[in-house]
Write a protein that holds these residues in place. Structure first.
Motif, mmCIF file in Angstrom:
data_model
loop_
_atom_site.group_PDB
_atom_site.id
_atom_site.type_symbol
_atom_site.label_atom_id
_atom_site.label_comp_id
_atom_site.label_asym_id
_atom_site.label_seq_id
_atom_site.Cartn_x
_atom_site.Cartn_y
_atom_site.Cartn_z
ATOM 1 N N UNK A 46 0.839 -1.202 0.000
ATOM 2 C CA UNK A 46 0.000 0.000 0.000
ATOM 3 C C UNK A 46 0.871 1.247 0.000
ATOM 4 N N UNK A 47 0.245 2.374 -0.267
ATOM 5 C CA UNK A 47 0.962 3.644 -0.180
ATOM 6 C C UNK A 47 1.487 3.873 1.234
ATOM 7 N N UNK A 56 7.288 10.031 1.252
ATOM 8 C CA UNK A 56 6.051 10.231 0.499
ATOM 9 C C UNK A 56 4.875 10.040 1.444
ATOM 10 N N UNK A 57 3.691 10.186 0.929
ATOM 11 C CA UNK A 57 2.491 9.930 1.721
ATOM 12 C C UNK A 57 1.423 9.321 0.825
ATOM 13 N N UNK A 58 0.467 8.665 1.451
ATOM 14 C CA UNK A 58 -0.648 8.083 0.716
ATOM 15 C C UNK A 58 -1.362 9.169 -0.085
ATOM 16 N N UNK A 63 -3.333 11.363 -4.996
ATOM 17 C CA UNK A 63 -3.815 12.525 -5.750
ATOM 18 C C UNK A 63 -3.103 12.681 -7.090
ATOM 19 N N UNK A 64 -1.872 12.213 -7.189
ATOM 20 C CA UNK A 64 -1.123 12.365 -8.434
ATOM 21 C C UNK A 64 -1.269 11.189 -9.388
ATOM 22 N N UNK A 69 -2.683 1.015 -3.989
ATOM 23 C CA UNK A 69 -1.913 -0.180 -3.679
ATOM 24 C C UNK A 69 -1.433 -0.821 -4.971
ATOM 25 N N UNK A 70 -0.437 -1.663 -4.834
ATOM 26 C CA UNK A 70 0.091 -2.386 -5.984
ATOM 27 C C UNK A 70 0.407 -3.810 -5.559
#
Length: 118
Positions: A46-47, A56-58, A63-64, A69-70
């Motif tokens: 997950x982020x 970084x942050x979720x 937003x970008x 999740x991957x």
């Protein structure tokens, strides 16, 4: 580093109108997709997981990119034959089985298999 394995199993000259993809028109080679299967690794990153080792942050990622999740295929030791972990081969096999089930055909009736990974 995300891997998702998809398989388009079979383009065939068979004219089985009972498949889920029977609405697909035939092409100049008189073939059409008759089954699609996919498989993805079980491991989810997950982020929030990324926040622990990347600045970084979720919210920033979501937003970008829209990604929350991957799926990640964990590498195993290829020299260890006793390791029965998830592999590209096992994911492709699962995808092929799913595509074959969707087609409703015997494996011998398939003329072509197209595999794609990302």
């Amino acid at each position: 580093l995300s891997h998702q394995h998809s398989l388009l199993a079979g383009l065939t000259t068979s004219t089985n109108s009972n498949t889920a993809l029977s609405m697909v028109t035939t092409g100049p080679l008189n073939c059409r997709p008759i089954g699609i299967g996919s498989a993805a690794p079980k491991t989810v990153v997950t982020n929030s997981d990324l926040e622990s080792f990347v600045e970084t942050s979720d919210e920033w990622i979501r937003t970008r990119t829209g990604i929350s999740e991957r799926r990640v295929l964990l590498h195993t030791n290829p020299d260890d034959s006793s390791d029965e972990g998830e592999t590209i081969r096992s994911l492709a096999t699962t995808a092929a089985q799913n595509a074959l089930a969707m087609s409703g055909l015997a494996p011998t009736a398939i003329d072509l298999v197209i595999v794609a990974t990302s």
